[in-house]
Design an enzyme around this catalytic site. Structure first.
Site, PDB file in Angstrom:
ATOM      1  N   ALA A  15      42.770  -7.038  51.535  1.00 13.69           N
ATOM      2  CA  ALA A  15      41.977  -8.205  51.131  1.00 13.69           C
ATOM      3  C   ALA A  15      42.368  -9.485  51.861  1.00 13.69           C
ATOM      4  O   ALA A  15      41.521 -10.155  52.452  1.00 13.69           O
ATOM      5  CB  ALA A  15      42.088  -8.411  49.617  1.00 13.69           C
ATOM      6  N   ALA A 164      36.914  -3.508  46.040  1.00 13.39           N
ATOM      7  CA  ALA A 164      37.540  -4.676  45.404  1.00 13.39           C
ATOM      8  C   ALA A 164      38.202  -5.572  46.438  1.00 13.39           C
ATOM      9  O   ALA A 164      38.099  -6.806  46.373  1.00 13.39           O
ATOM     10  CB  ALA A 164      38.552  -4.236  44.351  1.00 13.39           C
ATOM     11  N   ASP A 165      38.888  -4.969  47.414  1.00 16.44           N
ATOM     12  CA  ASP A 165      39.508  -5.766  48.471  1.00 16.44           C
ATOM     13  C   ASP A 165      38.453  -6.522  49.275  1.00 16.44           C
ATOM     14  O   ASP A 165      38.635  -7.690  49.626  1.00 16.44           O
ATOM     15  CB  ASP A 165      40.301  -4.849  49.410  1.00 16.44           C
ATOM     16  CG  ASP A 165      41.610  -4.393  48.806  1.00 16.44           C
ATOM     17  OD1 ASP A 165      42.593  -5.139  48.896  1.00 16.44           O
ATOM     18  OD2 ASP A 165      41.647  -3.297  48.231  1.00 16.44           O
ATOM     19  N   GLY A 166      37.351  -5.838  49.588  1.00 17.42           N
ATOM     20  CA  GLY A 166      36.312  -6.479  50.383  1.00 17.42           C
ATOM     21  C   GLY A 166      35.664  -7.645  49.670  1.00 17.42           C
ATOM     22  O   GLY A 166      35.448  -8.714  50.256  1.00 17.42           O
ATOM     23  N   SER A 169      38.067 -10.511  49.573  1.00 12.88           N
ATOM     24  CA  SER A 169      38.225 -11.164  50.877  1.00 12.88           C
ATOM     25  C   SER A 169      37.088 -12.128  51.164  1.00 12.88           C
ATOM     26  O   SER A 169      37.296 -13.181  51.780  1.00 12.88           O
ATOM     27  CB  SER A 169      38.323 -10.111  51.985  1.00 12.88           C
ATOM     28  OG  SER A 169      37.071  -9.487  52.244  1.00 12.88           O
TER      29      SER A 169
END
Length: 394
Positions: A15, A164-166, A169
């Protein structure tokens, strides 16, 4: 567009480094700080070719790799000196560790009051769960995403990519830009940006919150259906392919009925009225599925396109690459690379009328730019840099 902005990316995995990648695509000078032994864990994450991590090559694009052992006093001192000369620091180390190293926002802002620091963690910088480690999978589970994804009688379903990381970010990148705007336009100091892996995805699932708060109902898994519109699903064609269709706008649902030869439903209140139609969503779905199943993908898509219905084929990666719309917009670009010869990657996403995102190079070798950055940014001479190498600080 971001020429003159210097970003110190001291984060690992997905992220936080992705947020720095987005800034680098539009001209920011991104200095990637990695541990001398092994570097960012994403170098060894996922699919490899000839020992080279493919995801690293994309996430590390447009970055300069510098090795500094942040577990040493001298390494921490070097990092503080670099932070004093940067606009943005990106981190995802657990808060207690950063404080122990003297690299948290409170201490870095003392050497650079104009510093914007982005700190992405699993649970956030406060609250009872703040000290815990966290990955995107936990965000996908706790945000409500997994609970809503999958078939009604099946298990909660996690995505096969870093969702979730994307999402975190993307929130992080625009948060950095707002903080820089506030600093540079309004003459303010920098500030700390606190983002976790749960809140950004939960924001996209807000429909569940609103429904529960106002009706007491807890939304549950419904496969590819959605209780705000019908028809809405994926449908198998006669040639064993799939298409997706959405009738979120009531006018689209009426077009669907006419296109599949069921104009009679347009005059039937149970199907014409949006709320009544939802009550008979399974019946609507069965009617559309039956019509689609008797036609090939090309035949069904031709009918839907002619009727201006929101439908699309379900693509795998080869279909996506070959799509004429993707080619026309230059969504994918091939970049030369010393390790892989070349690699097809996704181009920067935002399109501006007066500027263009860039992919100058893919992820560099570990520490490839250490000497250059220490000389250029900190003004160290060859002897000082050689001493740091000798003592394994860099």
């Amino acid at each position: 567009m971001l020429s003159g902005i210097r970003v110190l990316d001291m984060a690992t995995l997905a992220a936080a480094p992705l947020a720095a990648t987005y800034l680098g695509e539009f001209g920011a000078d991104v200095i990637k700080v990695e541990q001398p032994q092994g570097g960012d864990a994403i170098r060894g994450w996922g699919v490899q070719r000839n020992g080279v991590g493919l995801m690293w090559k994309s996430v590390g694009r447009n970055k300069r790799s510098v090795t500094i052992d942040l577990r040493t006093d001298d390494g921490q001192r070097l990092l503080r000196e670099l932070a004093a000369r940067c606009d943005v620091v990106v981190a995802n180390t657990r808060p207690l560790t950063l404080r122990t190293w003297g690299l948290d926002y409170e201490q870095l802002s003392q050497v650079n009051p104009k510093l914007v620091m982005l700190h992405i963690t699993g649970f956030g910088l406060d609250g009872p769960k703040a000290p815990r480690p966290g990955f995107g999978t936990l965000g996908e589970a706790m945000s409500g995403f997994a609970h809503l994804t999958g078939e009604p009688d099946g298990p909660p379903t996690l995505p096969a990519f870093m969702l979730a990381d994307g999402v975190a970010s993307l929130n992080a990148a625009y948060a950095v830009m707002m903080a820089l705007y506030h600093r540079d336009v309004h003459g303010a100091d920098g500030q700390l940006i606190d983002i976790n892996l749960i809140d950004p995805l939960a924001r996209l699932l807000e429909q569940a919150l609103l429904t529960y708060d106002q009706t007491g109902d807890i939304p549950r898994r419904a496969g590819n259906k959605w209780d705000i519109s019908a028809p809405r699903n994926t449908y198998r064609t006669a040639d064993d392919k799939w298409l997706a269709l959405s009738a979120s706008a009531p006018t689209i649902a009426m077009r669907v009925f006419r296109a599949i030869g069921r104009a009679d439903l347009v005059e039937h209140n149970d199907f014409a009225d949006p709320q009544q139609r939802l009550a008979r969503a399974s019946e609507v779905d069965s009617i559309v599925a039956g019509w689609v199943s008797a036609r090939t993908l090309d035949e069904a898509m031709q009918v839907f396109e002619d009727a201006e219905i929101a439908a699309a084929p379900v693509y795998d990666i080869t279909d996506l690459i070959d799509d004429e719309q993707m080619k026309a917009r230059g969504v994918f670009v091939r970049i030369d690379d010393a390790d892989l010869d070349s690699m097809l990657v996704q181009a920067p996403v935002p399109r501006f009328s007066g500027s263009e995102g860039i992919v100058d190079n893919l992820g560099p070798a570990l520490g490839a730019h250490t000497d250059d950055v220490l000389a250029e940014v900190l003004g160290l001479d060859e002897a000082a840099i050689a001493d740091l190498h000798t003592r394994n600080i860099v």
